[in-house]
Write a protein that holds these residues in place. Structure first.
Motif, mmCIF file in Angstrom:
data_model
loop_
_atom_site.group_PDB
_atom_site.id
_atom_site.type_symbol
_atom_site.label_atom_id
_atom_site.label_comp_id
_atom_site.label_asym_id
_atom_site.label_seq_id
_atom_site.Cartn_x
_atom_site.Cartn_y
_atom_site.Cartn_z
ATOM 1 N N LEU A 71 8.088 -5.301 40.664
ATOM 2 C CA LEU A 71 6.685 -5.137 41.036
ATOM 3 C C LEU A 71 6.107 -6.440 41.571
ATOM 4 O O LEU A 71 5.327 -6.441 42.533
ATOM 5 N N HIS A 72 6.509 -7.555 40.967
ATOM 6 C CA HIS A 72 6.039 -8.847 41.448
ATOM 7 C C HIS A 72 6.506 -9.112 42.879
ATOM 8 O O HIS A 72 5.754 -9.632 43.709
ATOM 9 N N GLN A 73 7.743 -8.729 43.178
ATOM 10 C CA GLN A 73 8.239 -8.888 44.538
ATOM 11 C C GLN A 73 7.475 -7.992 45.511
ATOM 12 O O GLN A 73 7.264 -8.362 46.664
ATOM 13 N N GLY A 74 7.062 -6.819 45.037
ATOM 14 C CA GLY A 74 6.217 -5.973 45.877
ATOM 15 C C GLY A 74 4.883 -6.630 46.190
ATOM 16 O O GLY A 74 4.389 -6.554 47.324
ATOM 17 N N PHE A 75 4.290 -7.301 45.193
ATOM 18 C CA PHE A 75 3.051 -8.034 45.421
ATOM 19 C C PHE A 75 3.259 -9.166 46.420
ATOM 20 O O PHE A 75 2.411 -9.414 47.286
ATOM 21 N N LEU A 76 4.390 -9.864 46.317
ATOM 22 C CA LEU A 76 4.684 -10.943 47.257
ATOM 23 C C LEU A 76 4.831 -10.402 48.671
ATOM 24 O O LEU A 76 4.354 -11.010 49.647
ATOM 25 N N TRP A 77 5.507 -9.261 48.796
ATOM 26 C CA TRP A 77 5.658 -8.627 50.111
ATOM 27 C C TRP A 77 4.293 -8.245 50.663
ATOM 28 O O TRP A 77 4.007 -8.418 51.846
ATOM 29 N N LEU A 78 3.437 -7.704 49.804
ATOM 30 C CA LEU A 78 2.097 -7.301 50.221
ATOM 31 C C LEU A 78 1.272 -8.504 50.653
ATOM 32 O O LEU A 78 0.415 -8.407 51.545
ATOM 33 N N ALA A 79 1.537 -9.656 50.048
ATOM 34 C CA ALA A 79 0.811 -10.882 50.393
ATOM 35 C C ALA A 79 1.313 -11.517 51.681
ATOM 36 O O ALA A 79 0.748 -12.512 52.142
ATOM 37 N N GLY A 80 2.368 -10.948 52.274
ATOM 38 C CA GLY A 80 2.862 -11.465 53.544
ATOM 39 C C GLY A 80 4.018 -12.430 53.426
ATOM 40 O O GLY A 80 4.472 -12.974 54.443
ATOM 41 N N LEU A 81 4.526 -12.653 52.227
ATOM 42 C CA LEU A 81 5.672 -13.540 52.061
ATOM 43 C C LEU A 81 6.949 -12.817 52.460
ATOM 44 O O LEU A 81 7.041 -11.589 52.385
ATOM 45 N N LEU A 99 7.476 -0.777 47.782
ATOM 46 C CA LEU A 99 6.507 -0.964 46.712
ATOM 47 C C LEU A 99 5.185 -1.518 47.228
ATOM 48 O O LEU A 99 4.129 -1.240 46.645
ATOM 49 N N ALA A 100 5.245 -2.281 48.307
ATOM 50 C CA ALA A 100 4.021 -2.901 48.827
ATOM 51 C C ALA A 100 2.943 -1.861 49.173
ATOM 52 O O ALA A 100 1.807 -1.963 48.682
ATOM 53 N N PRO A 101 3.223 -0.850 50.012
ATOM 54 C CA PRO A 101 2.172 0.151 50.261
ATOM 55 C C PRO A 101 1.849 0.981 49.024
ATOM 56 O O PRO A 101 0.715 1.466 48.883
ATOM 57 N N LEU A 102 2.825 1.150 48.121
ATOM 58 C CA LEU A 102 2.551 1.893 46.899
ATOM 59 C C LEU A 102 1.550 1.149 46.027
ATOM 60 O O LEU A 102 0.707 1.774 45.359
ATOM 61 N N ILE A 103 1.623 -0.174 46.037
ATOM 62 C CA ILE A 103 0.684 -0.974 45.260
ATOM 63 C C ILE A 103 -0.736 -0.778 45.774
ATOM 64 O O ILE A 103 -1.704 -0.742 44.998
#
Length: 203
Positions: A71-81, A99-103
Motif C-alpha cells: 500500500l505504501h508503494q501505491g501511495f508513492l506511485w500516486l505521488a509521482g515517484l 493500487l494508485a487509482p484504487l487509493i
C-alpha cells in the motif's frame, strides 16, 4: 387402403403415410438439462462459499507488514515517484500502478476496503479456474477444482491479502483460458487476450 387413397388423389406413393417416415426432432433429454443446471448451481454455491470465507478471513486476520508495504508503494506511485528509480520494489510493479487509482477511490480512512477488493480478485481466481478446468476436462473436474480451492488454506489467506499473488495468478489462469479458446476457435482476439494476460502475469 393407403395405396387406393394415393391413386384416387393422384398422389405419389412416397407421400403415403404407410411408407413416409416422419422427421424426428432432436431434443436434449431433460435429465441432461437438469444435470447441467444442477452443476451450475453447485459451482455457484462453491464460489459463493469461497467468497464468504475470504470475506470472513479478511476481517479476522490482521494486516501484516508486507501488505502495508504494498500500500505504501501505491501511495508513492500516486505521488509521482518512479518504481526502481525513486524507491526500491521487490515485487512486480504492476500492483503498485493498480493500487494508485484504487487509493483515490477507497481513500485512507479504512484498510479493510482494500482487502474487500482483493477478496473479489481471489473469487475471480476461483471462477477463472472453474471455467478453464471445465473447458479442458469437463464439469466434474471443474467442480473438483472449486472444492480443492475452497479447502486450501493457502488460497484462502493469499486470496484476500493485499499482495500481487492473487492478481498475477488470475492473469495467468486467464492467459491459459484464452489460449485454450484460441486453440479451439483460431480467432485473433483470443490469441491477443492470451498474450495480454500472459504478459501481465509477469509484471
Amino acid at each position: 387402403a393407403a395405396g387406393r387413397l394415393d391413386s384416387a388423389l393422384n398422389l405419389p406413393s412416397a407421400w403415403s403415410p404407410a411408407v413416409t417416415e416422419q422427421p424426428s426432432v432432436a431434443r436434449r433429454p431433460s435429465a441432461v438439462t437438469g444435470g447441467a443446471r444442477a452443476a451450475k448451481v453447485a459451482a455457484g454455491m462453491l464460489v459463493a462459499f469461497g467468497a464468504l470465507v475470504l470475506l470472513y478471513l479478511s476481517r479476522q486476520i490482521p494486516f501484516d507488514p508486507d501488505e502495508l508495504d504494498h500500500l505504501h508503494q501505491g501511495f508513492l506511485w500516486l505521488a509521482g515517484l518512479r518504481a526502481f528509480v525513486d524507491y526500491i520494489v521487490e515485487k512486480p510493479p504492476l500492483l503498485s500502478s493498480l493500487l494508485a487509482p484504487l487509493i483515490r477511490v477507497v481513500g485512507t480512512d479504512t484498510l479493510w476496503g482494500y482487502r474487500a477488493v482483493f477478496t473479489a480478485i481471489g473469487s475471480a481466481n476461483a471462477v477463472a479456474a472453474y471455467l478453464l478446468t471445465r473447458r479442458i476436462a469437463g464439469e466434474r473436474a471443474a467442480l473438483i477444482a472449486l472444492v480443492i480451492l475452497d479447502a486450501s488454506i493457502v488460497f484462502q489467506v493469499v486470496g484476500m491479502s493485499v499482495r500481487p499473488d492473487a492478481m498475477l495468478s488470475l492473469f495467468l489462469i486467464l492467459a491459459f483460458l484464452f489460449l485454450q479458446r484460441w486453440h479451439e476457435s483460431g480467432r485473433f482476439i483470443d490469441a491477443f487476450a492470451a498474450g495480454l494476460f500472459g504478459g501481465a502475469s509477469a509484471i
